[in-house]
Design a protein around this motif. Structure first.
Motif, PDB file in Angstrom:
ATOM      1  N   ASN A 224      -5.339  -6.822  -6.617  1.00  0.00           N
ATOM      2  CA  ASN A 224      -4.765  -6.318  -5.673  1.00  0.00           C
ATOM      3  C   ASN A 224      -4.716  -4.815  -5.464  1.00  0.00           C
TER       4      ASN A 224
ATOM      5  N   GLN B 183       0.791  -1.101  -0.072  1.00  0.00           N
ATOM      6  CA  GLN B 183      -0.102  -0.007   0.187  1.00  0.00           C
ATOM      7  C   GLN B 183       0.828   1.070   0.021  1.00  0.00           C
TER       8      GLN B 183
ATOM      9  N   ASN C  93      -6.421  -2.863  -2.700  1.00  0.00           N
ATOM     10  CA  ASN C  93      -5.576  -1.688  -1.811  1.00  0.00           C
ATOM     11  C   ASN C  93      -6.072  -0.486  -2.171  1.00  0.00           C
TER      12      ASN C  93
END
Length: 174
Positions: free
Chosen positions: A89, A62, A93
């Protein structure tokens, strides 16, 4: 017949792969493993820095998404192409980063299916922390001479060539 290729003694009589491995092939395999290890180490460095600062709310991935997003306003697809993230992802995220207040988002006026994202002030603070971390590392590496032989510019040029080759291979497959 091929002087740049060395013969490897097969360990089994029916060795299907790799009877011949060139020095360049071995170096390529080493480079692949090194790239993977360096990426993991970079994530560990980021994690350690944020733990040292008492900032445990973000994962290293992140943090790197925030860093790579920078001061631009982009779509999730553009962000994925900039960084080292899988599509799902990035979406997951980004949702977490929006919820935590590091990223703001709004639908594109041109295409309502597309969402544009940018850093909030909190996201910009995280980006600055990473920027300072990387600057410290760059200065330390430069002072140690590690970046001089071979010059990092040449290493980067070689890595870009490999990146271009891989991209062409992916396009060729589809």
């Amino acid at each position: 017949m091929f002087p740049h290729i060395k013969q490897i003694e097969p360990t089994r009589q029916d060795a299907p792969i790799g009877d011949y491995i060139s020095d360049k092939t071995e170096a390529y395999f080493d480079a692949l493993q090194l790239l993977e290890r360096m990426h993991r180490l970079m994530l560990d460095l980021v994690k350690d820095e944020f733990e040292r600062l008492g900032r445990n709310d973000l994962t290293p991935v992140q943090v790197l998404i925030l860093y790579n997003l920078g001061e631009a306003e982009v779509s999730a697809g553009e962000l994925r192409s900039r960084g080292m993230y899988q599509g799902s992802n990035v979406s997951y995220n980004l949702k977490k980063l929006v919820t935590m207040g590091y990223v703001s988002h709004e639908r594109s006026d041109m295409d309502r299916r597309s969402v544009r994202v940018k850093l909030t002030d909190e996201g910009l603070e995280v980006r600055e922390i990473v920027q300072q971390l990387f600057l410290r590392h760059a200065e330390g590496l430069a002072m140690s001479g590690v970046l001089d032989d071979p010059p990092l510019e040449q290493v980067n040029m070689q890595n870009r060539r490999i990146e271009r080759f891989w991209s062409e291979q992916i396009r060729y497959i589809y």
